[in-house]
Design a protein around this motif. Structure first.
Motif: not given
Length: 110
Positions: A10, A90-91
């Motif tokens: 990420f 995203t996480l």
């Protein structure tokens, strides 16, 4: 260990998307989230149910995002609202998503 790899990935993708040198500043970008991730594993006792999407995944995700953003703020790194939203989503996909897939695969094999 896969959570740590996903957090570093990420950070690397984020650095690359902003035309930054991925390798030069990767540690600086990743460490707040890795610290939050470690805290999340401790809080959820993730080693007891590492594949559990809700019990472990959601808690690890929340601690990673919250801890990561707090540590970024106190270390003088950016925490603009759009970044917080993108990082959180995203996480979430990364840290909870793989656990959902693993659970579905496990149940399908039964």
């Amino acid at each position: 260990m896969s959570d740590a790899v996903l957090v570093v990935l990420f950070a690397a993708v984020g650095r690359a998307s902003h035309d930054s040198d991925v390798w030069l500043g990767l540690g600086r970008t990743a460490w707040p989230f890795l610290a939050g991730l470690a805290l999340g594993w401790l809080i959820t006792r993730g080693w007891r149910a590492p594949f559990a999407p809700l019990r472990t995944g959601v808690g690890v995700w929340a601690a990673t995002v919250t801890g990561g953003m707090l540590l970024r703020a106190v270390s003088g790194q950016g925490t603009a609202l759009p970044f917080i939203i993108v990082a959180a989503l995203t996480l979430l996909l990364a840290l909870v998503g793989w656990r959902v897939v693993a659970t579905i695969v496990h149940r399908a094999r039964r």
